[in-house]
Write a protein that holds these residues in place. Structure first.
Motif, PDB file in Angstrom:
ATOM      1  N   LEU A  59      36.880  39.517  34.660  1.00 26.82           N
ATOM      2  CA  LEU A  59      37.231  39.599  36.085  1.00 26.82           C
ATOM      3  C   LEU A  59      37.717  40.948  37.016  1.00 26.82           C
ATOM      4  CD1 LEU A  59      37.087  35.542  37.729  1.00 26.82           C
ATOM      5  CD2 LEU A  59      34.804  37.081  37.075  1.00 26.82           C
ATOM      6  N   ARG A  60      38.056  41.125  37.431  1.00 28.61           N
ATOM      7  CA  ARG A  60      38.977  41.706  38.409  1.00 28.61           C
ATOM      8  C   ARG A  60      38.789  40.882  39.556  1.00 28.61           C
ATOM      9  NH1 ARG A  60      36.611  47.689  40.381  1.00 28.61           N
ATOM     10  NH2 ARG A  60      37.001  46.396  43.240  1.00 28.61           N
ATOM     11  N   PRO A  61      40.654  41.869  40.432  1.00 28.99           N
ATOM     12  CA  PRO A  61      41.173  41.033  41.769  1.00 28.99           C
ATOM     13  C   PRO A  61      39.383  42.164  42.896  1.00 28.99           C
ATOM     14  CG  PRO A  61      42.755  41.842  40.927  1.00 28.99           C
ATOM     15  CD  PRO A  61      41.274  41.745  39.629  1.00 28.99           C
ATOM     16  N   THR A  62      38.873  41.693  43.733  1.00 29.27           N
ATOM     17  CA  THR A  62      38.202  42.288  44.802  1.00 29.27           C
ATOM     18  C   THR A  62      39.164  42.284  46.129  1.00 29.27           C
ATOM     19  OG1 THR A  62      37.572  39.863  45.505  1.00 29.27           O
ATOM     20  CG2 THR A  62      36.731  41.547  43.367  1.00 29.27           C
ATOM     21  N   ASP A  63      38.289  42.973  46.886  1.00 27.74           N
ATOM     22  CA  ASP A  63      38.276  43.203  48.681  1.00 27.74           C
ATOM     23  C   ASP A  63      37.831  42.001  49.199  1.00 27.74           C
ATOM     24  OD1 ASP A  63      40.289  45.843  48.189  1.00 27.74           O
ATOM     25  OD2 ASP A  63      38.035  46.818  48.286  1.00 27.74           O
ATOM     26  N   ARG A  64      38.744  42.151  50.604  1.00 27.67           N
ATOM     27  CA  ARG A  64      37.753  40.330  51.476  1.00 27.67           C
ATOM     28  C   ARG A  64      36.326  41.292  51.077  1.00 27.67           C
ATOM     29  NH1 ARG A  64      42.180  37.535  54.376  1.00 27.67           N
ATOM     30  NH2 ARG A  64      43.355  37.942  52.413  1.00 27.67           N
ATOM     31  N   ALA A  65      36.068  41.720  51.594  1.00 29.26           N
ATOM     32  CA  ALA A  65      34.254  42.699  51.357  1.00 29.26           C
ATOM     33  C   ALA A  65      34.441  43.347  50.306  1.00 29.26           C
ATOM     34  CB  ALA A  65      34.601  43.372  53.027  1.00 29.26           C
ATOM     35  N   PHE A  66      33.267  43.152  49.717  1.00 28.63           N
ATOM     36  CA  PHE A  66      32.754  43.356  48.748  1.00 28.63           C
ATOM     37  C   PHE A  66      31.619  43.789  48.467  1.00 28.63           C
ATOM     38  CE2 PHE A  66      34.782  39.732  46.761  1.00 28.63           C
ATOM     39  CZ  PHE A  66      33.826  39.721  45.777  1.00 28.63           C
ATOM     40  N   ALA A  67      30.706  44.504  48.029  1.00 28.31           N
ATOM     41  CA  ALA A  67      29.551  43.457  46.448  1.00 28.31           C
ATOM     42  C   ALA A  67      29.806  44.014  44.626  1.00 28.31           C
ATOM     43  CB  ALA A  67      28.091  44.230  46.888  1.00 28.31           C
ATOM     44  N   VAL A  68      28.987  43.254  44.248  1.00 25.75           N
ATOM     45  CA  VAL A  68      29.162  43.040  42.571  1.00 25.75           C
ATOM     46  C   VAL A  68      28.150  43.209  42.409  1.00 25.75           C
ATOM     47  CG1 VAL A  68      30.377  41.543  42.183  1.00 25.75           C
ATOM     48  CG2 VAL A  68      30.385  42.906  40.459  1.00 25.75           C
ATOM     49  N   GLU A  69      26.702  43.733  41.521  1.00 23.55           N
ATOM     50  CA  GLU A  69      26.187  43.513  40.166  1.00 23.55           C
ATOM     51  C   GLU A  69      26.471  43.704  38.765  1.00 23.55           C
ATOM     52  OE1 GLU A  69      23.514  46.731  41.117  1.00 23.55           O
ATOM     53  OE2 GLU A  69      22.921  46.506  43.770  1.00 23.55           O
ATOM     54  N   VAL A 132      17.741  42.189  33.904  1.00 25.45           N
ATOM     55  CA  VAL A 132      17.421  40.897  35.178  1.00 25.45           C
ATOM     56  C   VAL A 132      19.431  41.973  36.027  1.00 25.45           C
ATOM     57  CG1 VAL A 132      18.703  39.052  36.120  1.00 25.45           C
ATOM     58  CG2 VAL A 132      16.553  39.423  34.047  1.00 25.45           C
ATOM     59  N   THR A 133      19.423  42.175  37.178  1.00 21.90           N
ATOM     60  CA  THR A 133      20.421  42.174  37.629  1.00 21.90           C
ATOM     61  C   THR A 133      20.901  41.205  38.926  1.00 21.90           C
ATOM     62  OG1 THR A 133      20.456  44.096  37.510  1.00 21.90           O
ATOM     63  CG2 THR A 133      21.227  43.616  39.529  1.00 21.90           C
ATOM     64  N   VAL A 134      21.729  40.543  39.042  1.00 19.07           N
ATOM     65  CA  VAL A 134      22.231  40.089  39.870  1.00 19.07           C
ATOM     66  C   VAL A 134      23.576  40.291  40.461  1.00 19.07           C
ATOM     67  CG1 VAL A 134      23.095  37.432  40.067  1.00 19.07           C
ATOM     68  CG2 VAL A 134      22.215  38.048  38.053  1.00 19.07           C
ATOM     69  N   ARG A 135      22.943  40.049  42.260  1.00 18.03           N
ATOM     70  CA  ARG A 135      24.343  40.688  42.981  1.00 18.03           C
ATOM     71  C   ARG A 135      24.657  39.956  43.687  1.00 18.03           C
ATOM     72  NH1 ARG A 135      24.844  45.997  46.013  1.00 18.03           N
ATOM     73  NH2 ARG A 135      25.087  45.707  48.030  1.00 18.03           N
ATOM     74  N   ALA A 136      25.781  39.997  44.041  1.00 17.47           N
ATOM     75  CA  ALA A 136      26.568  39.071  44.905  1.00 17.47           C
ATOM     76  C   ALA A 136      27.650  40.409  46.050  1.00 17.47           C
ATOM     77  CB  ALA A 136      27.691  37.544  44.277  1.00 17.47           C
ATOM     78  N   SER A 169      38.668  36.723  42.240  1.00 13.27           N
ATOM     79  CA  SER A 169      37.905  38.046  41.685  1.00 13.27           C
ATOM     80  C   SER A 169      36.935  38.004  41.474  1.00 13.27           C
ATOM     81  CB  SER A 169      39.327  38.104  40.152  1.00 13.27           C
ATOM     82  OG  SER A 169      40.512  37.636  40.781  1.00 13.27           O
ATOM     83  N   ALA A 170      36.109  38.629  40.634  1.00 15.15           N
ATOM     84  CA  ALA A 170      34.571  38.988  40.291  1.00 15.15           C
ATOM     85  C   ALA A 170      34.441  39.408  38.853  1.00 15.15           C
ATOM     86  CB  ALA A 170      34.143  39.527  41.792  1.00 15.15           C
ATOM     87  N   GLY A 171      33.385  38.572  38.709  1.00 19.89           N
ATOM     88  CA  GLY A 171      32.659  40.135  37.647  1.00 19.89           C
ATOM     89  C   GLY A 171      31.468  39.552  36.450  1.00 19.89           C
ATOM     90  N   LEU A 172      31.292  39.398  35.810  1.00 16.73           N
ATOM     91  CA  LEU A 172      30.321  39.200  34.795  1.00 16.73           C
ATOM     92  C   LEU A 172      30.636  37.713  34.238  1.00 16.73           C
ATOM     93  CD1 LEU A 172      31.130  39.873  31.913  1.00 16.73           C
ATOM     94  CD2 LEU A 172      30.483  41.870  31.962  1.00 16.73           C
ATOM     95  N   CYS A 189      28.524  46.241  34.612  1.00 13.55           N
ATOM     96  CA  CYS A 189      28.917  45.450  36.176  1.00 13.55           C
ATOM     97  C   CYS A 189      29.541  46.920  36.955  1.00 13.55           C
ATOM     98  CB  CYS A 189      29.820  44.343  35.310  1.00 13.55           C
ATOM     99  SG  CYS A 189      30.798  43.631  36.810  1.00 13.55           S
ATOM    100  N   ARG A 190      29.127  47.040  38.490  1.00 14.62           N
ATOM    101  CA  ARG A 190      29.565  48.226  39.476  1.00 14.62           C
ATOM    102  C   ARG A 190      29.709  46.966  40.799  1.00 14.62           C
ATOM    103  NH1 ARG A 190      24.027  49.515  37.778  1.00 14.62           N
ATOM    104  NH2 ARG A 190      24.865  51.353  36.112  1.00 14.62           N
ATOM    105  N   PHE A 191      30.987  47.366  40.885  1.00 11.59           N
ATOM    106  CA  PHE A 191      31.460  46.593  42.771  1.00 11.59           C
ATOM    107  C   PHE A 191      30.786  47.901  43.882  1.00 11.59           C
ATOM    108  CE2 PHE A 191      33.552  44.388  39.107  1.00 11.59           C
ATOM    109  CZ  PHE A 191      33.865  43.385  39.665  1.00 11.59           C
ATOM    110  N   GLY A 192      30.974  47.190  44.617  1.00 13.51           N
ATOM    111  CA  GLY A 192      30.464  48.664  45.288  1.00 13.51           C
ATOM    112  C   GLY A 192      31.123  48.207  47.156  1.00 13.51           C
ATOM    113  N   GLU A 193      29.980  48.711  48.006  1.00  6.73           N
ATOM    114  CA  GLU A 193      30.610  48.181  49.517  1.00  6.73           C
ATOM    115  C   GLU A 193      29.934  46.992  49.890  1.00  6.73           C
ATOM    116  OE1 GLU A 193      32.504  49.084  51.724  1.00  6.73           O
ATOM    117  OE2 GLU A 193      33.488  50.610  50.132  1.00  6.73           O
ATOM    118  N   PRO A 194      29.687  46.304  50.396  1.00  5.36           N
ATOM    119  CA  PRO A 194      28.755  44.754  51.074  1.00  5.36           C
ATOM    120  C   PRO A 194      27.973  45.056  51.862  1.00  5.36           C
ATOM    121  CG  PRO A 194      30.723  44.823  52.568  1.00  5.36           C
ATOM    122  CD  PRO A 194      31.193  45.700  51.599  1.00  5.36           C
TER     123      PRO A 194
END
Length: 199
Positions: A59-69, A132-136, A169-172, A189-194
């Motif tokens: 995991l890594r720390p995240t912003d309040r609004a984000f997406a992770v795949e 398979v890809t899972v997006r939150a 925090s979020a990740g795989l 494992c990619r992070f981006g905008e919600p």
């Protein structure tokens, strides 16, 4: 690994909730092989009566609004083998979503934990052997989970409540509650905008 996969950056900057048995970067495939410890899992109380807090989440720390795949190869086939995305506030507040092998089939689903856990699943046998890809996507008071196999459109898996002020925090992640020897091949494992909206 390439920078595009996001795995190198996560491995460099992230932290494990629990160290796996082995972690092996595969440079020429831009992949990360993670071997889970037998008995690893994430669950709190509901129906089973136990608390398991031993998953392997990077995991890594995240912003309040984000997406992770998170993307991985669905090539596991023993009871409760699992891999996907993990969002963690603390040991009482977290979400895991991905594919779990249960009752003879791979099942896409999510566990949402607010003190105690719940679980929702749907069979996806056609995803076997594919990436398979899972997006939150987290925005406001909600986490929206979508998942798909390569070549398919994303499908909605879950919309779950989360305190909009919670820091997470979020990740795989992967886990192997019932056996030794599970190795999951993560390919991204990619992070981006919600997401802009639910629909």
């Amino acid at each position: 690994m390439t920078a595009d996969s996001g795995l190198g950056a996560l491995l460099r900057d992230g932290y494990w909730t629990h160290e796996p048995v082995a972690v092996e970067p595969v440079i020429d495939r831009a992949a990360l092989l993670v071997t889970a410890e037998e008995g690893s899992d994430a669950w709190r109380t509901t129906s089973y009566g136990f608390v398991h807090d031993s998953e392997h989440a990077l995991l890594r720390p995240t912003d309040r609004a984000f997406a992770v795949e998170v993307s991985f190869v669905l090539d596991f086939a023993e009871q409760f083998d699992q891999a996907g995305v993990f969002l963690r506030v603390d040991e009482h507040e977290w979400v895991k979503a991905g594919v779990e092998f249960s009752d003879g089939l791979p099942q896409v689903g999510a566990v949402v934990t607010h003190g105690t856990s719940d679980w929702s699943v749907a069979p996806v046998p056609s995803w076997t052997g594919r990436v398979v890809t899972v997006r939150a996507s987290r925005s406001g008071d909600a986490v929206t989970i979508r998942a798909w196999a390569d070549g398919e459109e994303p499908r909605l898996v879950r919309v779950a409540h989360l305190d909009p002020d919670a820091v997470m925090s979020a990740g795989l992640f992967c886990a192997a509650p019932t056996r030794a020897g599970l190795t999951v091949t993560f390919t991204a494992c990619r992070f981006g905008e919600p997401d802009a909206g639910l629909h």
